[in-house]
Design an enzyme around this catalytic site. Structure first.
Site, PDB file in Angstrom:
ATOM      1  N   GLU A  95       0.825  -1.198   0.000  1.00 34.80           N
ATOM      2  CA  GLU A  95       0.000   0.000   0.000  1.00 34.80           C
ATOM      3  C   GLU A  95       0.867   1.260   0.000  1.00 34.80           C
ATOM      4  O   GLU A  95       1.925   1.309   0.627  1.00 34.80           O
ATOM      5  CB  GLU A  95      -0.938   0.000   1.216  1.00 34.80           C
ATOM      6  CG  GLU A  95      -1.960  -1.130   1.108  1.00 34.80           C
ATOM      7  CD  GLU A  95      -3.097  -1.021   2.114  1.00 34.80           C
ATOM      8  OE1 GLU A  95      -4.250  -1.111   1.682  1.00 34.80           O
ATOM      9  OE2 GLU A  95      -2.834  -0.859   3.312  1.00 34.80           O
ATOM     10  N   CYS A 108       3.313   8.543   1.346  1.00 34.55           N
ATOM     11  CA  CYS A 108       3.750   7.626   2.396  1.00 34.55           C
ATOM     12  C   CYS A 108       3.987   6.286   1.722  1.00 34.55           C
ATOM     13  O   CYS A 108       3.057   5.666   1.209  1.00 34.55           O
ATOM     14  CB  CYS A 108       2.669   7.521   3.475  1.00 34.55           C
ATOM     15  SG  CYS A 108       3.080   6.319   4.761  1.00 34.55           S
ATOM     16  N   CYS A 115       5.735  -6.915   7.634  1.00 35.38           N
ATOM     17  CA  CYS A 115       6.820  -6.465   8.513  1.00 35.38           C
ATOM     18  C   CYS A 115       7.116  -7.555   9.534  1.00 35.38           C
ATOM     19  O   CYS A 115       6.206  -8.213  10.033  1.00 35.38           O
ATOM     20  CB  CYS A 115       6.441  -5.173   9.224  1.00 35.38           C
ATOM     21  SG  CYS A 115       7.774  -4.519  10.258  1.00 35.38           S
ATOM     22  N   CYS A 119       5.100  -5.133  16.097  1.00 35.79           N
ATOM     23  CA  CYS A 119       4.537  -4.179  17.065  1.00 35.79           C
ATOM     24  C   CYS A 119       3.047  -4.495  17.234  1.00 35.79           C
ATOM     25  O   CYS A 119       2.330  -4.681  16.251  1.00 35.79           O
ATOM     26  CB  CYS A 119       4.734  -2.748  16.582  1.00 35.79           C
ATOM     27  SG  CYS A 119       6.457  -2.389  16.253  1.00 35.79           S
ATOM     28  N   CYS A 122       0.043  -2.499  15.411  1.00 34.24           N
ATOM     29  CA  CYS A 122       0.232  -2.140  14.002  1.00 34.24           C
ATOM     30  C   CYS A 122      -0.305  -3.244  13.089  1.00 34.24           C
ATOM     31  O   CYS A 122       0.061  -4.411  13.230  1.00 34.24           O
ATOM     32  CB  CYS A 122       1.713  -1.908  13.738  1.00 34.24           C
ATOM     33  SG  CYS A 122       2.104  -1.711  11.987  1.00 34.24           S
ATOM     34  N   CYS A 356      -1.609   5.896  10.131  1.00 30.50           N
ATOM     35  CA  CYS A 356      -0.404   5.238  10.634  1.00 30.50           C
ATOM     36  C   CYS A 356      -0.750   3.872  11.201  1.00 30.50           C
ATOM     37  O   CYS A 356      -1.650   3.747  12.026  1.00 30.50           O
ATOM     38  CB  CYS A 356       0.222   6.045  11.764  1.00 30.50           C
ATOM     39  SG  CYS A 356       0.744   7.666  11.295  1.00 30.50           S
TER      40      CYS A 356
HETATM   41  N1  SAH Z   1       8.315   0.607  10.633  1.00 31.39           N
HETATM   42  C1  SAH Z   1       8.500   1.972  10.889  1.00 31.39           C
HETATM   43  C2  SAH Z   1       7.649   2.892  10.039  1.00 31.39           C
HETATM   44  C3  SAH Z   1       6.182   2.574   9.819  1.00 31.39           C
HETATM   45  S1  SAH Z   1       5.004   2.949  11.004  1.00 31.39           S
HETATM   46  C4  SAH Z   1       8.289   2.275  12.349  1.00 31.39           C
HETATM   47  O1  SAH Z   1       7.733   1.455  13.045  1.00 31.39           O
HETATM   48  O2  SAH Z   1       8.722   3.335  12.786  1.00 31.39           O
HETATM   49  C5  SAH Z   1       4.969   4.690  11.279  1.00 31.39           C
HETATM   50  C6  SAH Z   1       4.557   5.033  12.712  1.00 31.39           C
HETATM   51  O3  SAH Z   1       3.190   4.636  12.985  1.00 31.39           O
HETATM   52  C7  SAH Z   1       5.412   4.330  13.755  1.00 31.39           C
HETATM   53  O4  SAH Z   1       5.798   5.230  14.755  1.00 31.39           O
HETATM   54  C8  SAH Z   1       4.454   3.296  14.306  1.00 31.39           C
HETATM   55  O5  SAH Z   1       4.809   2.885  15.589  1.00 31.39           O
HETATM   56  C9  SAH Z   1       3.152   4.030  14.259  1.00 31.39           C
HETATM   57  N2  SAH Z   1       1.990   3.145  14.365  1.00 31.39           N
HETATM   58  C10 SAH Z   1       1.907   1.835  14.074  1.00 31.39           C
HETATM   59  N3  SAH Z   1       0.671   1.375  14.299  1.00 31.39           N
HETATM   60  C11 SAH Z   1      -0.065   2.428  14.700  1.00 31.39           C
HETATM   61  C12 SAH Z   1      -1.444   2.599  15.078  1.00 31.39           C
HETATM   62  N4  SAH Z   1      -2.305   1.593  15.039  1.00 31.39           N
HETATM   63  N5  SAH Z   1      -1.850   3.820  15.445  1.00 31.39           N
HETATM   64  C13 SAH Z   1      -0.996   4.871  15.469  1.00 31.39           C
HETATM   65  N6  SAH Z   1       0.299   4.771  15.120  1.00 31.39           N
HETATM   66  C14 SAH Z   1       0.769   3.556  14.748  1.00 31.39           C
HETATM   67 FE1  SF4 Z   2       6.701  -2.872  11.477  1.00 35.54          FE
HETATM   68 FE2  SF4 Z   2       4.410  -1.703  12.107  1.00 35.54          FE
HETATM   69 FE3  SF4 Z   2       6.309  -2.025  13.970  1.00 35.54          FE
HETATM   70 FE4  SF4 Z   2       6.675  -0.256  12.014  1.00 35.54          FE
HETATM   71  S1  SF4 Z   2       5.087  -0.169  13.585  1.00 35.54           S
HETATM   72  S2  SF4 Z   2       8.147  -1.785  12.745  1.00 35.54           S
HETATM   73  S3  SF4 Z   2       5.633  -1.306  10.301  1.00 35.54           S
HETATM   74  S4  SF4 Z   2       5.211  -3.662  12.923  1.00 35.54           S
END
Ligand code: SAH
Ligand code: SF4
Length: 363
Positions: A95, A108, A115, A119, A122, A356
Site C-alpha cells: 500500500e 507515504c 513487517c 509491534c 500495528c 499510521c
Molecule cells: N516501521 C517503521 C515505520 C512505519 S510505522 C516504524 O515502526 O517506525 C509509522 C509510525 O506509525 C510508527 O511510529 C508506528 O509505531 C506508528 N503506528 C503503528 N501502528 C499504529 C497505530 N495503530 N496507530 C498509530 N500509530 C501507529
Molecule cells: Fe513494522 Fe508496524 Fe512495527 Fe513499524 S510499527 S516496525 S511497520 S510492525
C-alpha cells in the site's frame, strides 16, 4: 531464450551510466535516457527521439520500466487522503498513501511487504513479514504518486479536496515519508539505493530533507545512517520510556534495548548534527499519563529532538483506544516543561484505513 529484463527503477544514475559503457556506448546517451525518465516522466522508447537508434534498441532489449499496477484505489471522504493497493510482479501487494494536508503533498511509501517487527498495535506487524522490496519497487511508488499529481486533470483523476483552486496543474511530488508498510532499516540497502535515486539532482531531485524515514529502532541501522552522508530525516518510534514498557508494545526492543537505542540516537544527532523525531503512539490508559510524559521528558532531556504524538488508530488485532485531545495536550505541556517541542499528528484517512499503522494486505 529471452533473458530477464532489468528494472530501470532499480538503477542509480551511475549504475545506468556504467551499464551503457558496458554495452559499448557513451555514458552521454545514458544520461539523456535518465533525464527522459526522471524529470521527463517518459517510459515510451519511441518518444525518446534524441537517443541514437542503436543505443535505444539495446536499452529496450535490456531494460523495462517496473511500474506497479493499481489493484484498487480509495479516497477518504474528506478528499485529503488517497490509498493505493499496488501489485508487485510476483502478485504480492503493498500500500502507498498520498496525503494532502498542511499545504503540501506527501507520499507515504512502503519499504517491505508486511513487517517482521511485530509491534502489537500495528496492522502491518499483525500480518507478519512477506518480503523485502527492491529499490525499484520503492522508487515506483513515488513515481506512481508523482504521475497522479502531474496527470490528475485527466479522466478519472484525483478529485481535489473541497476549497482548493485548480491553478496548480503541474504539481510534483516533493515530500516522502517512509512510514508505510515495513521497517526501512531492516531493508537498508534497497531503501538507501531508492533514496539515492529519488534525490539524484539530475532526476526527481527530491531534497534529502524532504524525505523522512521512520524506524522501530534498529540500532545498527541508525549507527550506519549516522556514518553515511545522506540528509534524510530520521524518526524513531519510541512508544515507551522504560525498557519494560517499550518492550510490551515493540517486541524488538528485546533485541535492541532502550539504552542501546538512546546511545545510537545520541550518536546520530552528534554525528549528523540533525534532530531526531521521536514518535509516540498515544494509547489511553497505557502510555498517555502525565507520568509517562515526564518519563519521556527525562529520557530525551537535552537531546536535539522533537516528539510526534500519534493518537492510536484502530486495527483488527489490538483492542486499545486512542488518547483524547485533552490528554494529548497535557502530554505536550509536560514535554514542553522538559524543553521538548512536540506535535500531535493529524488523523487522516482513518475511514479508508490509510492512517499510521493501518496498512495491511492479504498475503
Ligand atoms: N516501521 C517503521 C515505520 C512505519 S510505522 C516504524 O515502526 O517506525 C509509522 C509510525 O506509525 C510508527 O511510529 C508506528 O509505531 C506508528 N503506528 C503503528 N501502528 C499504529 C497505530 N495503530 N496507530 C498509530 N500509530 C501507529
Ligand atoms: Fe513494522 Fe508496524 Fe512495527 Fe513499524 S510499527 S516496525 S511497520 S510492525
Amino acid at each position: 531464450m529471452a533473458h530477464a529484463l532489468r528494472n530501470f527503477y532499480d538503477l542509480t544514475r551511475s549504475d545506468l551510466l556504467a551499464l551503457a559503457v558496458r554495452w559499448g556506448f557513451s555514458p552521454v546517451h545514458a544520461a539523456r535516457l535518465w533525464s527522459y525518465v526522471y524529470p521527463g516522466g517518459l517510459e515510451n522508447w519511441s518518444e525518446m527521439t534524441e537517443l541514437p537508434a542503436r543505443f535505444r534498441m539495446k536499452a529496450e532489449g535490456e531494460l523495462h520500466f517496473g511500474r506497479l499496477p493499481v489493484a484498487t484505489g480509495r479516497q477518504s471522504t474528506d478528499g485529503f487522503t488517497h490509498k493505493y493497493l499496488l501489485s508487485l510482479a510476483d502478485d504480492r501487494r503493498i500500500e502507498t498513501v498520498l496525503m494532502r494536508y498542511t499545504g503540501r503533498v506527501t507520499a507515504c511509501i512502503s519499504s517491505q511487504a508486511g513487517c517482521a517487527m511485530g509491534c502489537v498495535f500495528c496492522a502491518t506487524g499483525q500480518m507478519g513479514f512477506v518480503r523485502h522490496l527492491t529499490p525499484g519497487e520503492i522508487v515506483a511508488q513515488a513515481i506512481h504518486v508523482d504521475t497522479i499529481l502531474r496527470t490528475r486533470d485527466g479522466a478519472g483523476a484525483l478529485a481535489r479536496p473541497t476549497g482548493r483552486s485548480p491553478h496548480d496543474r503541474h504539481e510534483r511530488l516533493r515530500n516522502i515519508v517512509l512510514m508505510g508498510m515495513g521497517e526501512p532499516l531492516h531493508n537498508y540497502d534497497s531503501v538507501m539505493t531508492a533514496v539515492d535515486i529519488l534525490c539524484d539532482p539530475a532526476g526527481l531531485a527530491l531534497g534529502g530533507r524532504k524525505i523522512t524515514l521512520s524506524t522501530v529502532g534498529v540500532v545498527p541501522g541508525i549507527v550506519r545512517l549516522a556514518d553515511e552522508a545522506r540528509t534524510v530525516n530520521l524518526a524513531v518510534s519510541l512508544h515507551g520510556a522504560t525498557q519494560e514498557e517499550r518492550a510490551a508494545l515493540v517486541p524488538v526492543a528485546k533485541k535492541w534495548p532502550l539504552d542501546d537505542l538512546m546511545d545510537a540516537c545520541r550518536y546520530y544527532i552528534r554525528k549528523r548534527e540533525r534532530r531526531i523525531f521521536y514518535e509516540w503512539t498515544l494509547i489511553e490508559g497505557k502510555n498517555d499519563s502525565e507520568e509517562n510524559a515526564r518519563a519521556v521528558g527525562r529520557l530525551l532531556q537535552g537531546q536535539f529532538a522533537q516528539v510526534n504524538l500519534i493518537p492510536l488508530n484502530p486495527t483488527a488485532g489490538f483492542s486499545g483506544v486512542p488518547a483524547g485531545r485533552e490528554t494529548a495536550r497535557r502530554f505536550q505541556q509536560v514535554l514542553a516543561e522538559h524543553g521538548l517541542p512536540s506535535t500531535v499528528r493529524q488523523r487522516r484517512g482513518i475511514d479508508i484505513a490509510a492512517g499510521c499503522g493501518q496498512l495491511a494486505t492479504a498475503r
